[in-house]
Design an enzyme around this catalytic site. Structure first.
Site, PDB file in Angstrom:
ATOM      1  N   ASP A 200      -8.045  63.346  40.817  1.00 41.12           N
ATOM      2  CA  ASP A 200      -6.938  63.746  41.693  1.00 41.12           C
ATOM      3  C   ASP A 200      -5.990  64.609  40.874  1.00 41.12           C
ATOM      4  O   ASP A 200      -5.518  64.187  39.815  1.00 41.12           O
ATOM      5  CB  ASP A 200      -6.220  62.488  42.208  1.00 41.12           C
ATOM      6  CG  ASP A 200      -4.933  62.790  42.943  1.00 41.12           C
ATOM      7  OD1 ASP A 200      -5.005  63.420  44.003  1.00 41.12           O
ATOM      8  OD2 ASP A 200      -3.854  62.374  42.461  1.00 41.12           O
ATOM      9  N   GLU A 204       2.734  69.426  39.996  1.00 34.63           N
ATOM     10  CA  GLU A 204       4.073  69.545  40.571  1.00 34.63           C
ATOM     11  C   GLU A 204       4.881  70.581  39.791  1.00 34.63           C
ATOM     12  O   GLU A 204       5.541  70.216  38.835  1.00 34.63           O
ATOM     13  CB  GLU A 204       4.756  68.181  40.569  1.00 34.63           C
ATOM     14  CG  GLU A 204       3.958  67.128  41.321  1.00 34.63           C
ATOM     15  CD  GLU A 204       4.665  65.781  41.417  1.00 34.63           C
ATOM     16  OE1 GLU A 204       5.921  65.735  41.359  1.00 34.63           O
ATOM     17  OE2 GLU A 204       3.970  64.765  41.553  1.00 34.63           O
TER      18      GLU A 204
END
EC number: 3.2.1.14
Length: 699
Positions: A200, A204
């Site tokens: 995953d 950000e």
């Protein structure tokens, strides 16, 4: 050796903070791969993040997880090795520390830039738990996760890479074919070595946002897609050899900016699903108390001045992904298992949408953040706190009139509205941050009850509806156009229609008529319609309908007077504020268009405007035009040329140079930024301050 607990940031925001802990490293040998198991047959996914640091002072271990409540566990976080180190030295981050890259034995390793490495080798693979032996191949959290899978064969574990604190190298990794290859190969190696079922990526954020010191570039938008495509290629090849399906997911931002900075439709075609972080919409970084994860837009929030309230809500965030081309079945909705608090909030509105003195000075583990189990035990209708409900936003909140503290959070009731939304939109399931926040399993029980995970997976619908037919105009006024069209058909069912004004989405409706308002009188517009289904498939566009609005009733053709005295009243490195003298009109001025050169920069109703997103130390020329309700536009105001402020640097600080001796504490400038020397050394080519955080700290 002494090691430091490396994770101090929660999943989206730097506002979560965990103090450093001294830990003893343990040396362990390599791990034997567990046999692959069949993919679980789940009708909905329930994805729970487990942060590595939960096993430290929070004393919430993998063994405390109820595996029947989730379908997938995302283990947070692994990091990216670059120049032999990992971590993020950015002083604006919650944990500006770096470490040498290490293997599962806590031994320093020499790997290519872009390699995925353990985030905290001691807690990940070294710490012994009950039943472990000192000489077993792998201990730590990762071994505990594998034990959990052995007794729950349908459970899948996914390694999450990055997070808020450790997203500093994603842009560099994605930038070249060579580093993308390294990262993708290391993903396969990591999954095989530690028996994870997928990877995953929690970047950000691409292009903009995140910590100030993160690498970022405009090309991130396309490079992210290229990186994911390479990972998918390597995972599929490995899966064919290993006889299993390796999963690839991402955690995505919920803002319109994130959607604009990524190729979501292309990404969705590559990954297995997208975990959208529909939370952290409001927090202590602003002084107005508002909700952490409102399901719906509350106009009262905008009226109170809550920033971006119309788009900072769960429904808007999810819809933005769907409109960008993400199939509904591939979108997994984020749910927070924590709340956010403010202090000094006025009693009006029971503390909601009030200007407060700042973020809460207390919290469960960090000031301002409250785990749900803590709220259950100590706050909800206890100790002076009263629970209230916002029926528009569909979220609860707490207010204590004595200490004036406001807390926004989610409970079983609000989670129920979110699961109903998931079902109504045909989404893929729910993701939550994070497992240790719900120790009583209250919220997990609600998710499990509402989102069955034991059925048969419905086939993914990739068939788009037919094209809407015979699009036509059925009504025209000075400010609106009414359209109609013939219904589309679909193999499953049409759920609605998007109406476009040119290339821009004008409105979405469920029927076969729509009225587009707010148009300018006497102006030509071209509209098209696309049908959509529950899976997010869009039809091709209908025939184009070109129609002109009528002239304003009363025949107003007189334009307002030109604005005068346009001047700049403030400048920063990225914004300029303008003001001018109001125009007059025979009927009334309705607003002003502000132009940066020939491009429309913003539209306002008053006589001031702030234009943001500008470059530092750069000159811009602005003009303003007034307009009225009939669509008449004035001549341009006087032009004003303004220069944004320059980036500040420390005067008297010398520029970094090669082959120069530096002492600890000495300051240099490099690429417009100031750095402090951390260790005495003589500089070499390639040791630029931005490249070697072990030697230089950004000031």
């Amino acid at each position: 050796m002494i090691n430091l607990n490396k994770h101090t940031a929660f999943k989206k925001t730097a506002k979560f903070f965990l103090g450093l802990s001294l830990l003893l490293s343990v040396i362990v040998p390599s791990f034997a791969l567990q046999p692959a198991t069949a993919e679980a047959a789940d009708s909905y996914k329930i994805v729970g993040y487990y942060p590595s640091w939960a096993a430290y002072g929070r004393n919430y271990n993998v063994a405390d997880i109820d595996p029947t409540k989730v379908t997938h566990i995302n283990y947070a976080f692994a990091d990216i090795c670059w120049n032999g180190i990992h971590g993020n030295p950015d002083p604006s981050g919650p944990n500006p520390v770096t470490w040498t890259c290490q293997n599962e034995k806590s031994q320093t390793i020499n790997v290519p830039n872009g390699t995925i490495v353990l985030g905290d080798p001691w807690i990940d693979t070294g710490k012994t738990f009950a039943g472990d032996t000192w000489d077993q191949p792998i201990a730590g959290n990762i071994n505990q996760l594998n034990k959990l899978k052995q007794t729950n064969p349908n459970l899948k574990t996914i390694i999450s890479v990055g997070g808020w604190t450790w997203s500093n190298r994603f842009s560099d990794v994605a930038a070249t074919a060579a580093t993308r290859e390294v990262f993708a190969n290391s993903a396969v190696d990591f999954l095989r070595k530690y028996n994870f079922d997928g990877v995953d990526l929690d970047w950000e954020y691409p292009v903009s946002g995140g910590l100030d010191g993160n690498s970022k570039r405009p090309e991130d938008k396309q490079n992210y897609t290229l990186l994911l495509s390479k990972i998918r290629e390597k995972l599929d090849a490995a899966g064919a050899v290993d006889g299993k399906k390796y999963l690839l997911t991402i955690a995505s931002g919920a803002s319109a900016t994130y959607a604009a900075n990524t190729e979501l439709a292309k990404i969705a075609a590559i990954v297995d699903w997208i975990n959208i972080m529909t939370y952290d919409f409001n927090g202590a970084w602003q002084k107005i108390s508002a909700h952490n994860a409102p399901l719906n837009y509350d106009p009262a929030a905008s009226a109170a001045g809550v920033p971006d309230a119309n788009t900072f809500n769960v429904a808007a965030g999810a819809q933005g992904h769907l409109d960008a081309g993400v199939p509904a079945a591939k979108l997994v909705l984020g749910v927070p298992f924590y709340g956010r608090g403010w202090d000094g909030c006025a009693q009006a509105g029971n503390g909601q949408y009030q200007t407060c003195t700042g973020g809460s000075s207390v919290g469960t583990w960090e000031a301002g953040s409250f785990d749900f189990y803590d709220l259950e035990a100590n706050y909800i209708n206890k100790n002076g706190y009263t629970r209230y409900w916002n029926d528009t936003a569909k979220v609860p909140y707490l207010y204590n009139a004595s200490n004036k503290r406001f807390i926004s959070y989610d409970d079983a009731e609000s989670v129920g509205y979110k699961t109903a939304y998931i079902k109504s939109k045909g989404l893929g399931g729910a993701m939550f941050w994070e497992l240790s926040g719900d120790r009583n399993k209250t919220l997990q029980n609600k998710l499990k009850a509402d989102l069955p995970t034991g059925g048969t997976v419905p086939p993914v619908d990739t068939t788009a509806p037919s094209v809407p037919g015979n699009a036509r105009s059925t009504g025209v006024t000075a400010n609106s156009v009414t359209l109609a069209w013939n219904a589309s058909t679909d193999n499953v069912g049409v759920t609605g229609y998007n109406v476009y004004n040119g290339a821009n989405l004008a409105t979405s409706v469920t029927g076969t008529t729509a009225t587009i308002s707010g148009l300018t009188a006497g102006t030509s517009y071209t509209f098209t319609i696309k049908a959509k289904d529950a899976a997010g498939n869009l039809s091709a566009a209908s025939n184009a309908v070109t129609v002109s609005t009528t002239a304003q009733p009363g025949g107003d053709t007189q334009a307002p007077t030109a604005p005068t005295n346009l001047a700049s009243t403030a400048q920063t490195t990225s914004s300029i504020t303008l003001s001018w003298t109001a125009s007059t009109d025979n009927v009334g001025v309705t607003g002003y268009d502000v132009y940066n050169g020939t491009a429309l920069a913003t539209t306002v109703t008053g006589t001031t405007a702030t234009i943001s997103g500008l470059a530092a130390d750069t000159s811009y020329t602005f003009t303003v035009k007034a307009k009225d309700a009939a669509g008449n536009v004035s001549a341009a105001s006087n032009a004003v040329s303004v220069k944004t402020a320059a980036e500040t640097t420390n005067p008297g600080v010398s520029a970094w140079q090669v082959n120069t001796a530096y002492t600890a504490g000495q300051l240099v400038t490099y690429n417009g930024k100031t750095y402090k020397c951390l260790q005495p050394h003589t500089s070499l080519a390639g040791w630029e301050p931005s490249n070697v955080p072990a030697l230089w700290q950004l000031q």
